[in-house]
Design a protein around this motif. Structure first.
Motif, PDB file in Angstrom:
ATOM      1  N   MET A 128       1.106  -1.379  -0.487  1.00 17.44           N
ATOM      2  CA  MET A 128       0.548  -0.287  -0.046  1.00 17.44           C
ATOM      3  C   MET A 128       0.951   0.958   0.010  1.00 17.44           C
ATOM      4  SD  MET A 128      -2.881  -0.579   2.744  1.00 17.44           S
ATOM      5  CE  MET A 128      -2.684   0.081   3.497  1.00 17.44           C
TER       6      MET A 128
ATOM      7  N   ARG B 143       1.398   6.475  -6.689  1.00 16.46           N
ATOM      8  CA  ARG B 143       0.310   7.312  -7.582  1.00 16.46           C
ATOM      9  C   ARG B 143       0.507   9.003  -7.324  1.00 16.46           C
ATOM     10  NH1 ARG B 143      -5.027   8.775  -5.151  1.00 16.46           N
ATOM     11  NH2 ARG B 143      -4.583   7.346  -3.391  1.00 16.46           N
ATOM     12  N   LYS B 144       1.158   9.081  -6.075  1.00 19.28           N
ATOM     13  CA  LYS B 144       0.553  10.760  -5.674  1.00 19.28           C
ATOM     14  C   LYS B 144       2.145  10.795  -6.245  1.00 19.28           C
ATOM     15  CE  LYS B 144      -2.798  10.442  -2.955  1.00 19.28           C
ATOM     16  NZ  LYS B 144      -3.490  11.375  -2.826  1.00 19.28           N
TER      17      LYS B 144
ATOM     18  N   GLY C  27       0.366   4.414  -3.375  1.00 20.10           N
ATOM     19  CA  GLY C  27       0.449   5.238  -3.027  1.00 20.10           C
ATOM     20  C   GLY C  27       1.832   7.002  -3.518  1.00 20.10           C
ATOM     21  N   TYR C  28       3.046   5.539  -3.409  1.00 14.44           N
ATOM     22  CA  TYR C  28       3.900   6.576  -3.469  1.00 14.44           C
ATOM     23  C   TYR C  28       4.318   6.563  -5.161  1.00 14.44           C
ATOM     24  CZ  TYR C  28       8.972   7.902  -4.570  1.00 14.44           C
ATOM     25  OH  TYR C  28       9.641   9.489  -5.122  1.00 14.44           O
TER      26      TYR C  28
END
Length: 78
Positions: A57, A64-65, A61-62
């Protein structure tokens, strides 16, 4: 590229420090997986799967962001 190497180096150093700190505890307890400690048998898979999911996760997240917007020309969210 250098930032990625720094992150890898920091992660490796952290893992080494944790393993070095845990080694004396493992040496002090000769047998943990016996009838006196049955909870290890059911807790270990749950803890292992939870750890893997947390790592996945955080990595997702890294990506994606930070990484995907960086290479698509958009502003990186802060």
């Amino acid at each position: 590229m250098m930032a990625a190497m720094r992150a890898v180096r920091a992660a490796a150093l952290s893992a080494i420090v944790v393993l070095a700190a845990a080694a004396p505890a493992g040496a002090a307890t000769p047998v943990l997986g016996n009838a006196n400690y049955p909870w290890f048998y059911w807790a270990a898979p749950i803890l292992a799967v939870s750890g893997v999911l947390i790592i996945l996760m955080l990595s997702g997240g890294y990506l994606r962001k930070v990484i995907f917007p960086k290479y698509r020309g958009r502003k990186v969210e802060e």
